[in-house]
Scaffold this motif. Sequence first.
Motif, PDB file in Angstrom:
ATOM      1  N   VAL A  40     -15.536 -26.467 -27.156  1.00 26.88           N
ATOM      2  CA  VAL A  40     -15.467 -27.551 -28.438  1.00 26.88           C
ATOM      3  C   VAL A  40     -14.834 -28.409 -28.074  1.00 26.88           C
ATOM      4  N   LYS A  41     -13.693 -28.676 -27.295  1.00 24.40           N
ATOM      5  CA  LYS A  41     -13.246 -30.132 -26.907  1.00 24.40           C
ATOM      6  C   LYS A  41     -14.290 -30.895 -26.277  1.00 24.40           C
ATOM      7  N   ALA A  42     -15.101 -30.378 -25.507  1.00 23.58           N
ATOM      8  CA  ALA A  42     -16.129 -30.969 -24.592  1.00 23.58           C
ATOM      9  C   ALA A  42     -17.142 -31.440 -25.430  1.00 23.58           C
ATOM     10  N   GLY A  43     -17.246 -31.115 -26.650  1.00 23.52           N
ATOM     11  CA  GLY A  43     -18.179 -31.404 -27.734  1.00 23.52           C
ATOM     12  C   GLY A  43     -19.440 -30.503 -27.889  1.00 23.52           C
ATOM     13  N   TYR A  44     -19.342 -29.258 -27.606  1.00 26.66           N
ATOM     14  CA  TYR A  44     -20.369 -28.317 -28.003  1.00 26.66           C
ATOM     15  C   TYR A  44     -19.784 -27.856 -29.362  1.00 26.66           C
ATOM     16  N   THR A  45     -20.726 -27.664 -30.393  1.00 23.79           N
ATOM     17  CA  THR A  45     -20.630 -27.010 -31.672  1.00 23.79           C
ATOM     18  C   THR A  45     -21.513 -25.961 -32.089  1.00 23.79           C
ATOM     19  N   GLU A  46     -22.430 -25.529 -31.101  1.00 21.65           N
ATOM     20  CA  GLU A  46     -23.277 -24.270 -31.474  1.00 21.65           C
ATOM     21  C   GLU A  46     -23.216 -23.379 -30.233  1.00 21.65           C
ATOM     22  N   LEU A  47     -22.228 -22.470 -30.451  1.00 24.59           N
ATOM     23  CA  LEU A  47     -21.733 -21.671 -29.354  1.00 24.59           C
ATOM     24  C   LEU A  47     -22.394 -20.186 -29.494  1.00 24.59           C
ATOM     25  N   GLY A  48     -22.423 -19.474 -28.264  1.00 29.15           N
ATOM     26  CA  GLY A  48     -23.111 -18.420 -28.184  1.00 29.15           C
ATOM     27  C   GLY A  48     -22.077 -17.002 -27.474  1.00 29.15           C
ATOM     28  N   PHE A  49     -22.168 -16.050 -27.787  1.00 26.45           N
ATOM     29  CA  PHE A  49     -21.250 -15.128 -26.777  1.00 26.45           C
ATOM     30  C   PHE A  49     -22.217 -13.803 -26.643  1.00 26.45           C
ATOM     31  N   MET A  50     -22.462 -13.649 -25.473  1.00 29.42           N
ATOM     32  CA  MET A  50     -23.296 -12.288 -25.095  1.00 29.42           C
ATOM     33  C   MET A  50     -22.408 -11.657 -24.049  1.00 29.42           C
ATOM     34  N   GLY A  51     -21.796 -10.269 -24.728  1.00 27.56           N
ATOM     35  CA  GLY A  51     -20.910  -9.327 -24.060  1.00 27.56           C
ATOM     36  C   GLY A  51     -21.864  -8.252 -23.353  1.00 27.56           C
ATOM     37  N   GLY A  52     -21.451  -7.589 -22.422  1.00 27.27           N
ATOM     38  CA  GLY A  52     -22.069  -6.538 -21.695  1.00 27.27           C
ATOM     39  C   GLY A  52     -22.222  -5.394 -22.748  1.00 27.27           C
ATOM     40  N   VAL A  53     -21.079  -4.843 -22.937  1.00 34.83           N
ATOM     41  CA  VAL A  53     -20.992  -3.554 -23.691  1.00 34.83           C
ATOM     42  C   VAL A  53     -19.588  -3.720 -24.453  1.00 34.83           C
ATOM     43  N   ALA A  54     -19.397  -3.212 -25.514  1.00 29.70           N
ATOM     44  CA  ALA A  54     -18.036  -3.454 -26.436  1.00 29.70           C
ATOM     45  C   ALA A  54     -16.865  -2.722 -26.051  1.00 29.70           C
ATOM     46  N   VAL A  55     -16.639  -2.707 -24.901  1.00 30.95           N
ATOM     47  CA  VAL A  55     -15.370  -2.199 -24.153  1.00 30.95           C
ATOM     48  C   VAL A  55     -14.191  -3.172 -24.438  1.00 30.95           C
ATOM     49  N   PRO A  56     -13.127  -2.867 -24.589  1.00 29.99           N
ATOM     50  CA  PRO A  56     -12.121  -3.667 -24.989  1.00 29.99           C
ATOM     51  C   PRO A  56     -11.849  -5.028 -24.155  1.00 29.99           C
ATOM     52  N   ALA A  57     -12.093  -5.002 -22.798  1.00 32.06           N
ATOM     53  CA  ALA A  57     -12.053  -6.031 -22.184  1.00 32.06           C
ATOM     54  C   ALA A  57     -13.080  -7.025 -22.384  1.00 32.06           C
ATOM     55  N   VAL A  58     -14.325  -6.706 -22.838  1.00 32.31           N
ATOM     56  CA  VAL A  58     -15.392  -7.575 -23.239  1.00 32.31           C
ATOM     57  C   VAL A  58     -15.141  -7.979 -24.702  1.00 32.31           C
ATOM     58  N   VAL A  59     -14.845  -6.920 -25.455  1.00 26.41           N
ATOM     59  CA  VAL A  59     -14.497  -7.345 -26.880  1.00 26.41           C
ATOM     60  C   VAL A  59     -13.248  -8.507 -27.005  1.00 26.41           C
ATOM     61  N   ASN A  60     -12.226  -8.366 -26.093  1.00 23.71           N
ATOM     62  CA  ASN A  60     -11.149  -9.305 -26.163  1.00 23.71           C
ATOM     63  C   ASN A  60     -11.415 -10.604 -25.569  1.00 23.71           C
ATOM     64  N   PHE A  61     -12.482 -10.723 -24.856  1.00 24.17           N
ATOM     65  CA  PHE A  61     -12.841 -12.165 -24.231  1.00 24.17           C
ATOM     66  C   PHE A  61     -13.436 -12.737 -25.361  1.00 24.17           C
ATOM     67  N   GLY A  62     -14.590 -12.003 -26.051  1.00 25.55           N
ATOM     68  CA  GLY A  62     -15.374 -12.585 -27.013  1.00 25.55           C
ATOM     69  C   GLY A  62     -14.671 -13.010 -28.373  1.00 25.55           C
ATOM     70  N   TYR A  63     -13.434 -12.373 -28.699  1.00 19.24           N
ATOM     71  CA  TYR A  63     -12.676 -12.501 -29.818  1.00 19.24           C
ATOM     72  C   TYR A  63     -11.870 -13.706 -29.620  1.00 19.24           C
ATOM     73  N   GLY A  64     -11.342 -13.733 -28.322  1.00 15.77           N
ATOM     74  CA  GLY A  64     -10.306 -15.003 -27.926  1.00 15.77           C
ATOM     75  C   GLY A  64     -11.284 -16.356 -27.879  1.00 15.77           C
ATOM     76  N   TYR A  65     -12.388 -16.031 -27.444  1.00 16.24           N
ATOM     77  CA  TYR A  65     -13.438 -17.203 -27.255  1.00 16.24           C
ATOM     78  C   TYR A  65     -13.878 -17.795 -28.693  1.00 16.24           C
ATOM     79  N   LEU A  66     -13.953 -17.122 -29.708  1.00 22.52           N
ATOM     80  CA  LEU A  66     -13.967 -17.536 -30.898  1.00 22.52           C
ATOM     81  C   LEU A  66     -12.734 -18.320 -31.573  1.00 22.52           C
ATOM     82  N   ALA A  67     -11.613 -17.424 -31.308  1.00 20.59           N
ATOM     83  CA  ALA A  67     -10.256 -18.078 -31.791  1.00 20.59           C
ATOM     84  C   ALA A  67     -10.138 -19.471 -31.162  1.00 20.59           C
TER      85      ALA A  67
END
Length: 365
Positions: free
Chosen positions: A158-185
């Motif tokens: 976002v600081k680099a100027g991107y405002t339309e983001l996407g997240f594609m995780g493999g499977v909803a296991v804890p490590a992947v979910v945590n990556f995704g949630y952190g990305y959104l935060a």
Amino acid sequence: MMKKFVTLALGMLLLVSLVACGEKETPLEEDHSMYLITDKGTIDDKSFNQGSFEGMKQYADELGVTANYIRPEDVTTEDYLASIDEAVSKGAKVVVTPGFLFENAVYLAQEKYPDVKFVLIDGTPKHPDTQEEKVAENTVAILYREEQSGFLAGYAAVKAGYTELGFMGGVAVPAVVNFGYGYLAGADYAAKELDITVNARYTYLGDFIADPKFVTQAVSWYNDGTEVIFSSAGGAGNSVMAAAEEFTDKFVIGVDVDQHDESDTVITSAMKNLQGSVYNVVKAALTDGFPGGEVQVLGVESDGVALPDNFERLEGFTKADYDAIYEALKADKDGIASNIPTIATHGEKASELKFDNLTVEAIGE
């Protein structure tokens, strides 16, 4: 006299050059004390398996011995145990198992082989039937604060100027979910600082293997306006990169290791210090100080997660910007680190997360 000296010097230089050219690299001594068992991937997957193997190999190289690996025939507990049996039969003193898929196998193996050290990455040993968790004295489990690494990636994007983001995780296991949630935060935190609104699409692909259908899905997102996709999906991330390469203005955020060289579309990577952490525990296993019985959770406070120290593809986001947010996370300034959502605190549904300056479209929940 000077001419003779120059001639002699040139002759000696030529002799040294010929000797140097004739030198062969000292071969590594064959040794079977350390093994890595791969999960679904290979040791050159440019991701989780490779990062872990390189940590073990780093120590093996220091000793001048071989680092070994076994790729199981299939991804079942039985196949993983068979591979561990093979490694031990060949003389393994330490076995590295990268990934949560090994949780059941390591639970059984640590009791079967009490004299062998086990290193379980991204999981804790669990009983196959009861899911009881037990980390024996000959085992260390290493977890990472993926939410912090994801936060850094989302913030940087976002600081680099991107405002339309996407997240594609493999499977909803804890490590992947945590990556995704952190990305959104992280994206939301940066958006608040900039006083803008950011949008994000969010989904799980259902696999960690590259597939043409994932290319099609990512292309569809890019066509609909998504500018950058964070792919926490192992080999399936290559499909997202392939999709981005069909455009001139679409990008990818890599995962686990620095994937900068995998594609010109990769602007940064949400990394875990796989190589460093595996190196440390393998060395301890074969010398002294092995932290048996422990669950280590590595985050910014121990430099266990990070972005690559290369910001050329993140226009508008500098090393100084990165250092500032990294130190803020370390200090938990204004609760910045402790307030990042995780699967443990907020469950598995991204659609239920609440943000101030970020809207989330969760697909397939």
